[in-house]
Design a protein around this motif. Structure first.
Motif, PDB file in Angstrom:
ATOM      1  N   PHE A 225       0.740  -1.229  -0.041  1.00  0.00           N
ATOM      2  CA  PHE A 225      -0.063   0.022   0.081  1.00  0.00           C
ATOM      3  C   PHE A 225       0.934   1.351  -0.069  1.00  0.00           C
ATOM      4  CE2 PHE A 225      -3.747  -2.237   2.282  1.00  0.00           C
ATOM      5  CZ  PHE A 225      -4.477  -2.424   1.005  1.00  0.00           C
ATOM      6  N   LYS A 226       0.532   2.185  -0.849  1.00  0.00           N
ATOM      7  CA  LYS A 226       1.306   3.524  -0.845  1.00  0.00           C
ATOM      8  C   LYS A 226       0.132   4.310  -0.272  1.00  0.00           C
ATOM      9  CE  LYS A 226       3.599   6.837  -3.734  1.00  0.00           C
ATOM     10  NZ  LYS A 226       3.976   6.997  -5.240  1.00  0.00           N
ATOM     11  N   ILE A 227       0.308   5.039   0.791  1.00  0.00           N
ATOM     12  CA  ILE A 227      -0.598   6.266   1.536  1.00  0.00           C
ATOM     13  C   ILE A 227       0.055   7.328   1.633  1.00  0.00           C
ATOM     14  CG2 ILE A 227      -2.061   6.181   3.613  1.00  0.00           C
ATOM     15  CD1 ILE A 227      -0.571   3.139   3.411  1.00  0.00           C
ATOM     16  N   GLU A 228      -0.758   8.389   1.026  1.00  0.00           N
ATOM     17  CA  GLU A 228      -0.529   9.845   1.314  1.00  0.00           C
ATOM     18  C   GLU A 228      -1.372  10.154   2.315  1.00  0.00           C
ATOM     19  OE1 GLU A 228      -1.777  13.657  -1.057  1.00  0.00           O
ATOM     20  OE2 GLU A 228      -0.551  12.398  -2.062  1.00  0.00           O
ATOM     21  N   GLY A 229      -0.530  10.558   3.744  1.00  0.00           N
ATOM     22  CA  GLY A 229      -1.308  10.855   5.043  1.00  0.00           C
ATOM     23  C   GLY A 229      -1.805  12.604   5.191  1.00  0.00           C
ATOM     24  N   GLY A 230      -2.405  12.561   6.199  1.00  0.00           N
ATOM     25  CA  GLY A 230      -2.570  14.080   6.626  1.00  0.00           C
ATOM     26  C   GLY A 230      -3.973  14.453   5.983  1.00  0.00           C
ATOM     27  N   HIS A 231      -4.790  13.797   5.378  1.00  0.00           N
ATOM     28  CA  HIS A 231      -6.077  14.086   4.799  1.00  0.00           C
ATOM     29  C   HIS A 231      -7.318  13.906   5.561  1.00  0.00           C
ATOM     30  CE1 HIS A 231      -3.930  15.071   0.761  1.00  0.00           C
ATOM     31  NE2 HIS A 231      -3.363  14.013   0.981  1.00  0.00           N
ATOM     32  N   GLN A 232      -8.126  14.871   5.769  1.00  0.00           N
ATOM     33  CA  GLN A 232      -9.337  14.425   6.523  1.00  0.00           C
ATOM     34  C   GLN A 232     -10.416  13.765   5.541  1.00  0.00           C
ATOM     35  OE1 GLN A 232     -10.824  18.304   7.733  1.00  0.00           O
ATOM     36  NE2 GLN A 232     -10.823  17.280   9.834  1.00  0.00           N
ATOM     37  N   LEU A 233     -10.890  12.566   6.368  1.00  0.00           N
ATOM     38  CA  LEU A 233     -11.835  11.879   5.794  1.00  0.00           C
ATOM     39  C   LEU A 233     -13.484  12.111   5.954  1.00  0.00           C
ATOM     40  CD1 LEU A 233     -10.248   8.336   6.275  1.00  0.00           C
ATOM     41  CD2 LEU A 233      -9.704  10.041   4.414  1.00  0.00           C
ATOM     42  N   LYS A 234     -14.219  11.703   4.847  1.00  0.00           N
ATOM     43  CA  LYS A 234     -15.545  12.130   5.228  1.00  0.00           C
ATOM     44  C   LYS A 234     -16.717  11.200   4.660  1.00  0.00           C
ATOM     45  CE  LYS A 234     -18.930  15.836   5.269  1.00  0.00           C
ATOM     46  NZ  LYS A 234     -19.024  16.049   6.799  1.00  0.00           N
ATOM     47  N   GLY A 235     -17.699  10.846   5.332  1.00  0.00           N
ATOM     48  CA  GLY A 235     -18.741   9.914   4.649  1.00  0.00           C
ATOM     49  C   GLY A 235     -19.311   8.757   5.555  1.00  0.00           C
ATOM     50  N   LYS A 236     -19.668   7.980   4.901  1.00  0.00           N
ATOM     51  CA  LYS A 236     -20.163   6.541   5.550  1.00  0.00           C
ATOM     52  C   LYS A 236     -19.465   5.474   5.196  1.00  0.00           C
ATOM     53  CE  LYS A 236     -24.895   8.560   6.081  1.00  0.00           C
ATOM     54  NZ  LYS A 236     -26.557   8.104   5.741  1.00  0.00           N
ATOM     55  N   ILE A 237     -19.514   4.578   5.934  1.00  0.00           N
ATOM     56  CA  ILE A 237     -18.748   3.347   5.645  1.00  0.00           C
ATOM     57  C   ILE A 237     -19.275   2.282   6.561  1.00  0.00           C
ATOM     58  CG2 ILE A 237     -16.865   3.402   7.681  1.00  0.00           C
ATOM     59  CD1 ILE A 237     -15.158   2.247   5.501  1.00  0.00           C
TER      60      ILE A 237
END
Length: 436
Positions: A4-16
């Protein structure tokens, strides 16, 4: 080996929406061996460990039909019992820990059950004594080949008895219950595991014609029957995945809604996260986590001493979520002592978090003290390897909150327990790419 390549530091939003419960699936799938009739199972997670068990059942002769992405029918009316003593079975059976639970049903219905030493996470010693001691008490003869690490139990018939389990093993209890339902007379299992997934197994068996009382307690009383029939069963959502998403929301300061969580089966999990200062809101049968823009603060005990979070048999806190709790604590205000009582190797992944800048003191193989950053110092991106399912997801959460681009190798470990995790995370805004 996948990465996995992950670019961090982003806010997430939604339903799971959580997948079906992995630990329940491994028990329920083995129970189809108890009847020649058709069994329909819904909400089966599409994950490596479950798919391995389904393939093992197919090789044993179980007729498997896929009705939809998460629903299957199983019929065990023409089994190939010779497969159990083949070299191929010795290879297939080692592929996952859950394969041990085919022994009880096979012993009860056919008078013999065999299994090679099963695999699974390398998180410390995971002995099988509870399984086989219980089956021996029901009247089975036990044999073990040290040379190829192959276990076997055989009996002309099983007889109900009283037993006090040395440990409240979930899989051990499940194996003994599945054997006892077809035994002659009454079996009492004291110090039985009482996890919701074990309760689900007992309820399913009762629908098939078993007579199990005390479901949900640590004393199960089983009156043996001569025959079990078919049934339909729908599995619970995975409480470990639910806890993972709570931790993810907090660490990334994201607003997330986790849908259809079966609140009544979560036990103390929401309250443990609340002790870390995380807001866990009940909205019908959903969990809503607001964005923790001001962080979250760990509670102390009422006498002011440092909070300790430890694992324990149900209704205590599940050991599978301690890795998540540890990661979430790295950005809290305050400190916490994590005490992993059950497995002596499960905390060894903390060196990877320390490399990312977390303040963690590994006291010994079972205890770690975490001093939270309060988001004043973010974790730094790095390259790491997933050692097991739960540690792998904990490192993934850390990477999604970290500054920069991280790489996680050996993601097959994560795929063993989490269904299409990269696709589902991208749907709520995560920057994650799977590299083969």
């Amino acid at each position: 080996m996948g990465t996995f390549k992950i670019e961090g530091g982003h806010q997430l939003k939604g339903k799971i929406q959580p997948q079906g419960a992995k630990n329940e699936a491994l028990q329920i799938l083995c129970a189809v061996l108890l009847t020649p009739e058709l069994v329909t199972i819904n909400n089966i997670p599409d994950i490596v460990d479950v798919n391995k068990l389904i393939n093992l059942l197919k090789k044993l002769g179980v007729k498997v039909e896929k009705l939809s992405r998460t629903s299957y029918t199983f019929q065990s009316d023409e089994l190939d019992l010779e497969y159990l003593e083949s070299d191929q079975f010795k290879i297939d059976g080692r592929g996952l820990r859950g394969s041990i639970m085919i022994v009880g049903p096979l012993l009860a219905r056919f008078g013999k059950g065999y299994i090679p030493k099963p695999g699974g996470d390398k998180i410390g010693r995971r002995r099988l004594d509870t399984h086989f001691e219980g089956l021996i008490k029901l009247g089975a003869k036990f044999r073990y080949s040290k040379e190829d690490q192959f276990y076997g139990v055989e009996a002309d018939f099983l007889t109900g008895t009283y037993m006090l389990l040395e440990e409240a093993s979930v899989t051990g209890t499940a194996n003994i219950v599945m054997a006892a339902v077809l035994a002659k007379g009454q079996t009492t299992i004291y110090n039985a595991a009482c996890e919701p997934y074990l309760q689900q197994l007992c309820k399913m068996l009762n629908r098939m014609g078993a007579k199990i009382s005390g479901v949900g307690s640590n004393m199960l009383i089983i009156d043996g029957v001569e025959y079990l029939g078919g049934t339909d069963h729908t599995m619970l959502p995975d409480m470990i995945e639910i806890g993972s998403w709570i931790g993810l929301a907090a660490m990334t300061k994201s607003e997330l809604t986790i849908t259809n969580v079966s609140w009544n089966d979560l036990g103390i999990i929401p309250n443990i996260f609340r002790k870390l200062g995380i807001t866990v809101e009940k909205q019908g049968d959903d969990i809503h986590i607001p964005a923790h823009t001001n962080g979250y603060e760990i509670q102390n005990f009422i006498d002011g001493s440092i909070l300790t979070i430890s694992d324990a048999p149900w209704p205590g806190f599940t050991p599978d979520l301690l890795s998540i709790i540890l990661v979430v604590a790295t950005q809290a205000r305050g400190s916490v002592l994590i005490h992993q009582k059950m497995f002596e190797s499960r905390l060894f992944f903390v060196d990877k978090l320390i490399d990312m800048g977390a303040k963690i003191i590994l006291c010994d193989p079972h205890r770690a003290t975490v001093i939270g950053h309060d988001f004043k110092s973010t974790l730094k991106a790095t390259t790491m390897t997933s050692p097991d399912i739960r540690a792998g997801v904990s490192l993934l959460i850390a990477a999604l909150s970290a500054k920069g681009t991280s790489t996680i190798m050996n993601i097959e470990q994560i795929d063993r327990g989490y269904e299409n995790i990269d696709e589902r995370l991208r749907a709520i805004g995560a920057k994650i790419t799977r590299l083969e």
